[in-house]
Design a protein around this motif. Structure first.
Motif, PDB file in Angstrom:
ATOM      1  N   GLU A 307      48.964  55.092  32.478  1.00  0.00           N
ATOM      2  CA  GLU A 307      49.306  55.728  33.631  1.00  0.00           C
ATOM      3  C   GLU A 307      49.043  55.429  34.799  1.00  0.00           C
ATOM      4  O   GLU A 307      49.669  55.222  36.221  1.00  0.00           O
ATOM      5  N   ILE A 308      47.612  54.400  34.818  1.00  0.00           N
ATOM      6  CA  ILE A 308      46.735  53.530  35.805  1.00  0.00           C
ATOM      7  C   ILE A 308      47.749  52.071  35.715  1.00  0.00           C
ATOM      8  O   ILE A 308      47.321  51.899  34.038  1.00  0.00           O
ATOM      9  N   TYR A 309      47.976  51.306  36.262  1.00  0.00           N
ATOM     10  CA  TYR A 309      48.075  50.374  36.477  1.00  0.00           C
ATOM     11  C   TYR A 309      48.016  49.314  37.210  1.00  0.00           C
ATOM     12  O   TYR A 309      47.319  49.677  38.543  1.00  0.00           O
ATOM     13  N   THR A 310      47.596  48.011  36.772  1.00  0.00           N
ATOM     14  CA  THR A 310      46.448  46.993  37.491  1.00  0.00           C
ATOM     15  C   THR A 310      46.978  45.926  37.745  1.00  0.00           C
ATOM     16  O   THR A 310      47.588  45.544  37.250  1.00  0.00           O
ATOM     17  N   GLN A 311      46.268  44.822  38.222  1.00  0.00           N
ATOM     18  CA  GLN A 311      46.654  42.677  38.874  1.00  0.00           C
ATOM     19  C   GLN A 311      45.679  42.348  37.462  1.00  0.00           C
ATOM     20  O   GLN A 311      44.681  42.390  38.229  1.00  0.00           O
ATOM     21  N   ILE A 312      46.328  41.345  37.104  1.00  0.00           N
ATOM     22  CA  ILE A 312      45.999  40.429  36.498  1.00  0.00           C
ATOM     23  C   ILE A 312      45.305  39.435  37.742  1.00  0.00           C
ATOM     24  O   ILE A 312      46.130  38.996  37.995  1.00  0.00           O
ATOM     25  N   ILE A 313      44.595  38.530  37.771  1.00  0.00           N
ATOM     26  CA  ILE A 313      44.090  37.706  39.042  1.00  0.00           C
ATOM     27  C   ILE A 313      43.161  36.418  38.444  1.00  0.00           C
ATOM     28  O   ILE A 313      42.845  36.844  37.441  1.00  0.00           O
ATOM     29  N   ASP A 314      43.719  35.633  38.793  1.00  0.00           N
ATOM     30  CA  ASP A 314      43.616  34.076  38.428  1.00  0.00           C
ATOM     31  C   ASP A 314      42.040  34.034  39.072  1.00  0.00           C
ATOM     32  O   ASP A 314      42.184  34.056  40.377  1.00  0.00           O
ATOM     33  N   TYR A 315      40.946  33.995  39.016  1.00  0.00           N
ATOM     34  CA  TYR A 315      39.918  33.092  39.768  1.00  0.00           C
ATOM     35  C   TYR A 315      39.445  32.439  39.775  1.00  0.00           C
ATOM     36  O   TYR A 315      38.432  32.028  40.109  1.00  0.00           O
ATOM     37  N   SER A 316      40.464  31.549  39.276  1.00  0.00           N
ATOM     38  CA  SER A 316      39.087  30.047  39.024  1.00  0.00           C
ATOM     39  C   SER A 316      39.706  29.228  40.862  1.00  0.00           C
ATOM     40  O   SER A 316      39.662  28.894  41.183  1.00  0.00           O
ATOM     41  N   GLU A 317      41.370  30.298  41.101  1.00  0.00           N
ATOM     42  CA  GLU A 317      42.548  29.148  41.906  1.00  0.00           C
ATOM     43  C   GLU A 317      42.751  30.499  42.711  1.00  0.00           C
ATOM     44  O   GLU A 317      42.438  30.517  44.064  1.00  0.00           O
ATOM     45  N   GLY A 318      43.158  31.722  42.054  1.00  0.00           N
ATOM     46  CA  GLY A 318      44.430  32.692  43.073  1.00  0.00           C
ATOM     47  C   GLY A 318      43.142  33.123  43.721  1.00  0.00           C
ATOM     48  O   GLY A 318      43.868  33.563  44.796  1.00  0.00           O
ATOM     49  N   PHE A 319      42.361  33.578  43.345  1.00  0.00           N
ATOM     50  CA  PHE A 319      41.024  34.823  44.320  1.00  0.00           C
ATOM     51  C   PHE A 319      40.659  33.654  45.225  1.00  0.00           C
ATOM     52  O   PHE A 319      40.825  34.358  46.438  1.00  0.00           O
ATOM     53  N   PRO A 320      39.868  32.821  44.674  1.00  0.00           N
ATOM     54  CA  PRO A 320      38.532  32.483  45.957  1.00  0.00           C
ATOM     55  C   PRO A 320      39.909  31.339  47.049  1.00  0.00           C
ATOM     56  O   PRO A 320      39.236  31.048  48.144  1.00  0.00           O
ATOM     57  N   PHE A 321      40.955  30.933  46.326  1.00  0.00           N
ATOM     58  CA  PHE A 321      41.530  29.556  47.772  1.00  0.00           C
ATOM     59  C   PHE A 321      42.829  31.079  48.037  1.00  0.00           C
ATOM     60  O   PHE A 321      43.494  30.148  48.542  1.00  0.00           O
ATOM     61  N   GLY A 322      42.916  32.129  47.449  1.00  0.00           N
ATOM     62  CA  GLY A 322      44.271  32.888  47.992  1.00  0.00           C
ATOM     63  C   GLY A 322      45.536  32.194  47.657  1.00  0.00           C
ATOM     64  O   GLY A 322      46.281  32.609  47.958  1.00  0.00           O
ATOM     65  N   LYS A 323      45.975  31.563  46.245  1.00  0.00           N
ATOM     66  CA  LYS A 323      46.658  30.608  45.882  1.00  0.00           C
ATOM     67  C   LYS A 323      47.561  32.152  44.704  1.00  0.00           C
ATOM     68  O   LYS A 323      46.673  32.209  44.157  1.00  0.00           O
ATOM     69  N   GLY A 324      48.737  31.953  44.990  1.00  0.00           N
ATOM     70  CA  GLY A 324      49.508  33.017  43.887  1.00  0.00           C
ATOM     71  C   GLY A 324      48.775  34.231  44.204  1.00  0.00           C
ATOM     72  O   GLY A 324      48.481  34.605  44.714  1.00  0.00           O
ATOM     73  N   GLY A 325      50.168  34.825  43.315  1.00  0.00           N
ATOM     74  CA  GLY A 325      49.556  36.723  43.424  1.00  0.00           C
ATOM     75  C   GLY A 325      49.651  36.846  41.915  1.00  0.00           C
ATOM     76  O   GLY A 325      48.481  36.389  41.671  1.00  0.00           O
ATOM     77  N   SER A 326      49.452  38.192  41.293  1.00  0.00           N
ATOM     78  CA  SER A 326      49.192  38.785  40.249  1.00  0.00           C
ATOM     79  C   SER A 326      49.537  38.045  39.152  1.00  0.00           C
ATOM     80  O   SER A 326      50.699  37.396  38.884  1.00  0.00           O
ATOM     81  N   LEU A 327      49.434  37.465  37.893  1.00  0.00           N
ATOM     82  CA  LEU A 327      49.525  37.096  37.160  1.00  0.00           C
ATOM     83  C   LEU A 327      50.429  38.339  36.156  1.00  0.00           C
ATOM     84  O   LEU A 327      51.193  38.254  34.773  1.00  0.00           O
ATOM     85  N   GLY A 328      50.270  39.088  37.189  1.00  0.00           N
ATOM     86  CA  GLY A 328      51.239  40.832  35.830  1.00  0.00           C
ATOM     87  C   GLY A 328      50.917  41.782  36.216  1.00  0.00           C
ATOM     88  O   GLY A 328      49.453  42.018  36.470  1.00  0.00           O
ATOM     89  N   GLU A 329      51.442  42.459  35.448  1.00  0.00           N
ATOM     90  CA  GLU A 329      50.104  43.863  35.340  1.00  0.00           C
ATOM     91  C   GLU A 329      50.190  44.440  34.312  1.00  0.00           C
ATOM     92  O   GLU A 329      51.384  44.521  32.501  1.00  0.00           O
TER      93      GLU A 329
END
Lengths: 408, 136
Positions: A307-329
């Motif tokens: 019942e606890i969900y979280t987001q999949i984040i890309d740490y190559s570009e998504g996180f460091p450069f603030g590009k794109g959001g979640s890749l899925g839950e």
């Protein structure tokens, strides 16, 4: 709600050794078997636990005055710089500080084998630490340098003060690029080679108290094997994150600022750790007790991994450069199964936060309460919740224009 | 009687360029299966392999290696998982290529199966607690 208990009633039962205490894992089956109302009547306290890397941690130390006296302005403990910009012999040693001579990422990826967190672990383990201190000298504090060995027991005071611990939920880190990356989420292999996550899910303190009804300023907790307290809400506290219908955030949300006496801690629960290519962090054990005052608090504390969900984040570009959001839950039951599906690919998962150790913490806290050694505290003030409007702000980099001071 | 063992060979820099495996196969009639090798000209080399053959040939082959200055070590003691240092996080389990370090689910407990380890050493630095160390 038919069940209504008070802190006083529960503490009275604890003092008598009559309190019914279960862990946040055990309570799940209890509620499934007996239902919410019956379980709320029977259970007084649910204990939670987490044992994961928490970079925003550190210790205040008062190392004592030498003769002649010294107003220390630069202090090194085993070569690691401790901040001395406070009173004469007070310092703050941060968990992520590394020795000045550490090559860091000059030899990429750097190993970061020793840093502030390791010094903290050594102190808690009772080891001698080499201290060097330097000063400019004053009339009242004439000494300009000293070098000595010091142990935790030699210090006047030593308390942990962690600006941000116990994150309520956290990202799953992945790597979409074609080279390995080295992050605070561990080594992420190229092309979705693995997915790392870092909470204890159904055992995690704030995931069991999603609206901070039991957890507030002054809440007594398990911290590093000793007793600690919630001192404030943590930095980056973000209670207004998107939530499920069970009020549980779907992304990183609340945080806690924690404090506790270092002298009462156990090195088993205060561990320096090294993330290849990233740096040093502190794995610290945190356990928060949740009083079951009513069915509503029990419903929250009986939350399950699925019942606890979280987001999949890309740490190559998504996180460091603030590009794109979640890749899925994904939910934590999926994460704990060992593999998840991302972009039609089966990706192996690994935790950075230990589930079995979190369970051990919840059990230790449970035994303290059962033995009457640990009473619950009602928060003296609440921490900002969903109605606060509080959000995490990004840093806007502004152009600093030259001041036109000399233009008439 | 057949002998079959996983072993680790350490070649001093002075002999690293000699064709040892050729001799093991041709002169001693042994089967070699290389698991991992780190061999560079004029530097100490390290080879992890499985060696098999008749016991007599096997022993003679090992004697030959040792007489030429090669250190032969049993494979099993190469990597040591220090359970007391392990924080049971699991970071190593997605880095280990052979599942020697794996997670028992649903308990989420990390376990090390020495027999599956190929001494690739990837876990040494992937382990945040540095609980996995070399023993050579």
């Amino acid at each position: 709600m038919k069940v209504s208990k008070t802190y006083e009633e529960i503490n009275e039962k604890i003092s008598k050794g009559d309190a019914v205490v279960v862990t946040a894992e055990e309570v799940i089956t209890l509620v499934e078997e007996k239902g919410l109302e019956q379980t709320a009547r029977e259970v007084d306290v649910v204990t939670t636990g987490t044992f994961g890397p928490m970079c925003s941690s550190g210790v205040f130390l008062n190392v004592g005055h030498s003769t002649p006296r010294m107003r220390m302005s630069k202090v090194y403990l085993n070569g690691v710089n401790a901040y001395a910009g406070i009173a004469a012999v007070d310092v703050y040693l941060g968990a992520t500080e590394i020795p000045e001579a550490d090559p860091a990422n000059q030899h990429y990826p750097g190993e970061f084998n020793y840093g502030g967190a390791h010094v903290i672990e050594d102190l808690v383990a009772g080891k001698e630490v080499r201290m060097e201190a330097y000063s400019y000298g004053t009339d009242c504090y004439p000494r300009k340098k000293l070098e000595t060995l010091i142990k935790l027991e030699d210090m006047n005071e030593a308390f942990m003060f962690n600006p941000r611990n116990a994150y309520q939920n956290y990202n799953v880190g992945v790597n979409l690029s074609d080279r390995p990356i080295y992050t605070y989420m561990g080594i992420l292999k190229p092309n979705l080679g693995n997915a790392n996550y870092s909470t204890s899910g159904q055992l995690s303190p704030l995931l069991n108290d999603p609206l901070y009804k039991a957890t507030g300023i002054g809440t007594r907790i398990f911290l590093g094997g000793g007793t600690g307290y919630v001192s404030w809400y943590g930095t980056q506290h973000n209670p207004c994150a998107n939530r499920t219908d069970k009020e549980v955030p779907r992304a990183p949300s609340a945080t806690l600022s924690l404090t506790g006496d270092l002298k009462g801690m156990d090195p088993k629960w205060v561990r320096g750790v090294s993330y290849l290519g990233y740096g040093v962090s502190l794995m610290i054990g945190v356990g928060v007790p949740i009083p079951i005052l009513n069915e509503e608090m029990l419903r929250s504390a009986a939350i399950k991994d699925e019942e606890i969900y979280t987001q999949i984040i890309d740490y190559s570009e998504g996180f460091p450069f603030g590009k794109g959001g979640s890749l899925g839950e994904v939910d934590y039951a999926q994460l704990k199964s060992g593999k998840i599906i991302i972009q039609d690919k089966e990706v192996p998962t690994a935790p950075l936060s230990s589930y079995p150790k979190a369970k051990e913490i919840a059990k230790i806290l449970k035994s303290w309460i059962q033995k009457g050694e640990f009473l619950l505290t009602e928060p003296v003030a609440s921490i900002p919740s969903v109605d606060s409007g509080k959000k995490m702000k990004p840093l806007k980099i502004r152009c600093i224009e030259e001041k036109e001071e000399f233009d008439g | 009687m057949m002998a079959k063992h996983k072993i680790v060979l350490l070649f001093p820099a002075a002999v690293v360029e000699q064709p040892f495996l050729y001799h093991l196969v041709k002169d001693y009639n042994l089967f070699v299966n290389i698991i991992r090798a780190n061999i560079n000209p004029r530097k100490e080399g390290r080879l992890v392999m499985e060696l098999a053959g008749e016991q007599e040939d096997y022993d003679a082959g090992i004697n030959f290696l040792e007489s030429r200055g090669v250190t032969v070590m049993p494979f099993e003691q190469q990597v040591k998982w220090n359970e007391d240092r392990c924080t049971q996080c699991g970071a190593c389990t997605v880095i280990c290529p052979t599942d020697a370090l794996k997670m028992i689910r649903p308990e989420m407990i990390v376990e090390f199966d020495e027999s599956k380890c190929i001494v690739c050493e990837h876990c040494f630095k992937a382990c945040p607690a540095r609980a996995i160390v070399a023993h050579y």
